[in-house]
Design an enzyme around this catalytic site. Structure first.
Site, PDB file in Angstrom:
ATOM      1  N   GLU A  87      82.710  78.921  41.942  1.00  0.00           N
ATOM      2  CA  GLU A  87      82.788  77.798  42.894  1.00  0.00           C
ATOM      3  C   GLU A  87      81.468  77.016  42.962  1.00  0.00           C
ATOM      4  O   GLU A  87      81.333  76.056  43.735  1.00  0.00           O
ATOM      5  CB  GLU A  87      83.146  78.326  44.291  1.00  0.00           C
ATOM      6  CG  GLU A  87      84.548  78.907  44.367  1.00  0.00           C
ATOM      7  CD  GLU A  87      84.908  79.438  45.750  1.00  0.00           C
ATOM      8  OE1 GLU A  87      84.164  79.171  46.713  1.00  0.00           O
ATOM      9  OE2 GLU A  87      85.935  80.126  45.857  1.00  0.00           O
ATOM     10  N   TYR A  92      66.504  73.256  43.660  1.00  0.00           N
ATOM     11  CA  TYR A  92      67.293  74.428  43.260  1.00  0.00           C
ATOM     12  C   TYR A  92      66.495  75.272  42.259  1.00  0.00           C
ATOM     13  O   TYR A  92      66.344  76.486  42.433  1.00  0.00           O
ATOM     14  CB  TYR A  92      68.635  74.005  42.649  1.00  0.00           C
ATOM     15  CG  TYR A  92      69.438  75.198  42.182  1.00  0.00           C
ATOM     16  CD1 TYR A  92      69.962  76.105  43.102  1.00  0.00           C
ATOM     17  CD2 TYR A  92      69.652  75.438  40.824  1.00  0.00           C
ATOM     18  CE1 TYR A  92      70.668  77.219  42.679  1.00  0.00           C
ATOM     19  CE2 TYR A  92      70.370  76.546  40.398  1.00  0.00           C
ATOM     20  CZ  TYR A  92      70.872  77.433  41.333  1.00  0.00           C
ATOM     21  OH  TYR A  92      71.570  78.554  40.921  1.00  0.00           O
TER      22      TYR A  92
HETATM   23  P1  NDP Z   1      79.900  80.620  44.357  1.00  0.00           P
HETATM   24  O1  NDP Z   1      79.776  79.317  45.056  1.00  0.00           O
HETATM   25  O2  NDP Z   1      81.157  80.950  43.659  1.00  0.00           O
HETATM   26  O3  NDP Z   1      79.542  81.811  45.369  1.00  0.00           O
HETATM   27  C1  NDP Z   1      78.439  81.723  46.223  1.00  0.00           C
HETATM   28  C2  NDP Z   1      78.534  82.779  47.299  1.00  0.00           C
HETATM   29  O4  NDP Z   1      77.384  82.674  48.157  1.00  0.00           O
HETATM   30  C3  NDP Z   1      79.765  82.616  48.154  1.00  0.00           C
HETATM   31  O5  NDP Z   1      80.322  83.892  48.395  1.00  0.00           O
HETATM   32  C4  NDP Z   1      79.219  82.037  49.448  1.00  0.00           C
HETATM   33  O6  NDP Z   1      80.012  82.518  50.517  1.00  0.00           O
HETATM   34  C5  NDP Z   1      77.833  82.684  49.496  1.00  0.00           C
HETATM   35  N1  NDP Z   1      76.904  81.986  50.362  1.00  0.00           N
HETATM   36  C6  NDP Z   1      76.430  80.721  50.245  1.00  0.00           C
HETATM   37  N2  NDP Z   1      75.631  80.434  51.282  1.00  0.00           N
HETATM   38  C7  NDP Z   1      75.594  81.539  52.066  1.00  0.00           C
HETATM   39  C8  NDP Z   1      74.960  81.862  53.290  1.00  0.00           C
HETATM   40  N3  NDP Z   1      74.169  80.973  53.931  1.00  0.00           N
HETATM   41  N4  NDP Z   1      75.155  83.083  53.836  1.00  0.00           N
HETATM   42  C9  NDP Z   1      75.941  83.979  53.210  1.00  0.00           C
HETATM   43  N5  NDP Z   1      76.577  83.743  52.058  1.00  0.00           N
HETATM   44  C10 NDP Z   1      76.405  82.521  51.500  1.00  0.00           C
HETATM   45  O7  NDP Z   1      78.672  80.648  43.324  1.00  0.00           O
HETATM   46  P2  NDP Z   1      78.176  81.744  42.263  1.00  0.00           P
HETATM   47  O8  NDP Z   1      78.930  83.000  42.389  1.00  0.00           O
HETATM   48  O9  NDP Z   1      78.122  81.062  40.960  1.00  0.00           O
HETATM   49  O10 NDP Z   1      76.697  81.921  42.769  1.00  0.00           O
HETATM   50  C11 NDP Z   1      76.145  83.166  43.157  1.00  0.00           C
HETATM   51  C12 NDP Z   1      74.654  83.124  42.909  1.00  0.00           C
HETATM   52  O11 NDP Z   1      74.421  82.923  41.522  1.00  0.00           O
HETATM   53  C13 NDP Z   1      73.919  82.001  43.617  1.00  0.00           C
HETATM   54  O12 NDP Z   1      72.670  82.501  44.075  1.00  0.00           O
HETATM   55  C14 NDP Z   1      73.720  80.958  42.514  1.00  0.00           C
HETATM   56  O13 NDP Z   1      72.604  80.157  42.760  1.00  0.00           O
HETATM   57  C15 NDP Z   1      73.513  81.870  41.334  1.00  0.00           C
HETATM   58  N6  NDP Z   1      73.769  81.301  40.009  1.00  0.00           N
HETATM   59  C16 NDP Z   1      74.940  80.694  39.683  1.00  0.00           C
HETATM   60  C17 NDP Z   1      75.152  80.195  38.414  1.00  0.00           C
HETATM   61  C18 NDP Z   1      76.387  79.472  38.022  1.00  0.00           C
HETATM   62  O14 NDP Z   1      76.337  78.678  37.049  1.00  0.00           O
HETATM   63  N7  NDP Z   1      77.513  79.693  38.666  1.00  0.00           N
HETATM   64  C19 NDP Z   1      74.145  80.390  37.370  1.00  0.00           C
HETATM   65  C20 NDP Z   1      72.941  81.031  37.821  1.00  0.00           C
HETATM   66  C21 NDP Z   1      72.779  81.491  39.074  1.00  0.00           C
HETATM   67  P3  NDP Z   1      80.356  81.695  51.838  1.00  0.00           P
HETATM   68  O15 NDP Z   1      80.499  80.256  51.488  1.00  0.00           O
HETATM   69  O16 NDP Z   1      81.637  82.347  52.307  1.00  0.00           O
HETATM   70  O17 NDP Z   1      79.226  81.983  52.770  1.00  0.00           O
HETATM   71  C1  8X3 Z   2      73.147  77.642  37.900  1.00  0.00           C
HETATM   72  C2  8X3 Z   2      72.941  77.201  36.513  1.00  0.00           C
HETATM   73  O1  8X3 Z   2      72.191  75.263  35.037  1.00  0.00           O
HETATM   74  O2  8X3 Z   2      73.558  74.721  36.958  1.00  0.00           O
HETATM   75  O3  8X3 Z   2      72.045  78.301  38.385  1.00  0.00           O
HETATM   76  O4  8X3 Z   2      71.273  75.350  37.256  1.00  0.00           O
HETATM   77  S1  8X3 Z   2      72.459  75.570  36.467  1.00  0.00           S
END
Ligand code: NDP
Ligand code: 8X3
Length: 256
Positions: A187, A151
C-alpha cells in the site's frame, strides 16, 4: 519457535506478511497499527495458528507507545523480536514545494515512532540478555532521487541509528539489523500519492517489484541465524530495479 514478536505497521504490507510468516512458525505476536479493521481481521486470521495480541497504536504518540508496552499481557511481555516497520512516504514533490505537514508526519513516524518503540522495548531485551530489533530502512536512505528528500533522510537515520545501537549493545545478546528494501508492491504508493490509485499503480506497472512476502522471508531469515550472527545492514532490490546515471544540468538547455 515460541518467541514473542512485536511488529509495528502490521495492518498491511511488510508488517502483515511478517505476521503471517512468524505465525506459521509458532511465534506469539503483538501486532500494532492505527487501523483497527485490518488489524483485527489479521488477528482473527492468525488466531488459529498462534496467540495474537493486537494493539491499536499510532507510533507517533510517545505515551501510547509506552502504555502499549507497559500494558502487554504477561504472555506477551517478554518481547524477543521487534520489527520496527511502521512507516510511510508522503508526496514526491521537490523540497521547495512540499507540504511541511508531510515532512512532519514522515519524521514523526519513521524516526520518532521507531525511536519510541525501540526505547520502550529495548530495556527488557537487555535485562533478559536476549533480543533482536529489525529496523526497516529503504534504498532511499542511501540513494537519493528527486522527491525523495525527507523520506530518504528518515531512512538514512534508520540505518545509522541501527549501527549506533549495535555500538551501545556490544557485549549483550541483542542483535540489531537494518533491512533496506527497494521498490516493493504494497500500500506504500497509495499512501505516498494520498489515495490516487492510478498514480500508485504506475509505480509497479509492467514490472515485477519485490513483494511483502519477499521482505518477510528476509526479516525471518535474519532472526533465524545462530545467535552470535548479526546482520548489520542489508539492501535488497528487485532484479528489475537499478541505478541511473548521475543527473547533469546543462546550461542553456533546461533553464534560462
Ligand atoms: P504499507 O503502506 O503497505 O504499510 C505500512 C504500515 O505502517 C501499515 O500497516 C500502516 O498501518 C503502518 N503505519 C503507518 N503509520 C503508522 C503510525 N503512525 N503508527 C502505526 N502504524 C503506522 O507499506 P509497506 O509495507 O511497504 O511499508 C512498511 C515499511 O517499509 C515502511 O517503513 C516503509 O517506509 C518501508 N519500505 C517500503 C518500501 C516499498 O517500496 N513498499 C521499500 C522500502 C522500505 P496503519 O495505517 O493501520 O497505521
Ligand atoms: C520505498 C522505496 O524507492 O520508493 O522505500 O523510496 S522508494
Amino acid at each position: 519457535m515460541n518467541r514473542t514478536v512485536f511488529i509495528t505497521g502490521a495492518s498491511a504490507g511488510f508488517g502483515a506478511a511478517c505476521a503471517r510468516l512468524f505465525a506459521a512458525r509458532g511465534d506469539r505476536l503483538v501486532l500494532a497499527a492505527r487501523r483497527e479493521e485490518p488489524l483485527l481481521a489479521l488477528r482473527d486470521e492468525l488466531a488459529r495458528q498462534t496467540a495474537v495480541h493486537p494493539v491499536i497504536l499510532d507510533v507517533r504518540r510517545r505515551k501510547s507507545v509506552q502504555e502499549s508496552v507497559e500494558g502487554l499481557p504477561a504472555e506477551f511481555a517478554d518481547v524477543e523480536i521487534l520489527v520496527n516497520n511502521a512507516g510511510l512516504a508522503l508526496g514526491l514533490e521537490p523540497a521547495h514545494e512540499t507540504d511541511l505537514d508531510d515532512w512532519d508526519a514522515m519524521v514523526d513516524t519513521n524516526i520518532k515512532g521507531l525511536l519510541y518503540c525501540t526505547r520502550f522495548l529495548l530495556p527488557g531485551m537487555v535485562a533478559r540478555n536476549r533480543g533482536h530489533i529489525v529496523n526497516i530502512g529503504s534504498t532511499a536512505g542511501a540513494w537519493p532521487y528527486p522527491g525523495g528528500n525527507v523520506y530518504g533522510g528518515t531512512k538514512a537515520f534508520v540505518e545509522q541509528f541501527s549501527r549506533n545501537l549495535r555500538a551501545d549493545l556490544l557485549g549483550k545478546q541483542v542483535r540489531v539489523t537494518c533491512l533496506a528494501p527497494g521498490m516493493a508492491e504494497t500500500e506504500f504508493s497509495m499512501v505516498r500519492f494520498k489515495g490516487d490509485a492510478e498514480k500508485a499503480a504506475q509505480v509497479y506497472a509492467g514490472t515485477e517489484a519485490l513483494t511483502a512476502e519477499d521482505i518477510a522471508g528476509i526479516v525471518a531469515w535474519t532472526t533465524d541465524l545462530p545467535p552470535h550472527v548479526n546482520v548489520n545492514a542489508l539492501e535488497v532490490m528487485s532484479i528489475n530495479q537499478s541505478w541511473g546515471p548521475l543527473a547533469v544540468h546543462r546550461r542553456g538547455t533546461t533553464s534560462p
